[in-house]
Write a protein that holds these residues in place. Structure first.
Motif, short mmCIF file in Angstrom:
data_model
loop_
_atom_site.label_atom_id
_atom_site.label_comp_id
_atom_site.label_asym_id
_atom_site.label_seq_id
_atom_site.Cartn_x
_atom_site.Cartn_y
_atom_site.Cartn_z
N CYS A 90 0.87 -1.17 0.00
CA CYS A 90 0.00 0.00 0.00
C CYS A 90 0.90 1.22 0.00
N ASN A 98 -2.09 2.29 6.93
CA ASN A 98 -0.81 2.03 6.27
C ASN A 98 0.34 2.24 7.26
N CYS A 104 -0.53 -2.65 4.66
CA CYS A 104 -1.90 -2.39 5.12
C CYS A 104 -2.21 -3.24 6.35
#
Length: 95
Positions: A12, A20, A25
């Motif tokens: 991410c 994040n 993630c």
């Protein structure tokens, strides 16, 4: 009833998302909404949100994606990053 293995979010790159942590993630599961945006994106500035484990894809609303199987993501893993929206599923592929 068997549950399918949910694909992990491999990366991410959305720096402003509270889930994040160092490009990883930590949401329990995300939802990819119409337009491929990550419906779980939360911009609060607090990067302590979520679980300790890797995030997974819980649901996908893009029925025209080749990885969509009955509104579940069947990709091995997905990448989330900036696209048309600040947080998009970059693994989306038209069926």
């Amino acid at each position: 009833m068997t549950t399918m293995q949910l694909p992990i979010i491999s990366t991410c790159s959305v720096a402003g998302c509270s889930y994040n942590h160092d490009h990883d993630c930590h949401a329990g599961a995300i939802t990819v909404t119409d337009g491929t945006s990550c419906g779980t994106f939360v911009s609060t500035g607090d990067h302590e949100a979520g679980a300790a484990a890797h995030g997974q894809v819980g649901a996908c609303h893009r029925s025209d994606c080749r990885h969509n199987d009955k509104l579940e993501c069947s990709a091995d893993s997905v990448d989330i990053g900036a696209g048309d929206d600040p947080a998009d599923c970059l693994t989306f592929a038209m069926a």
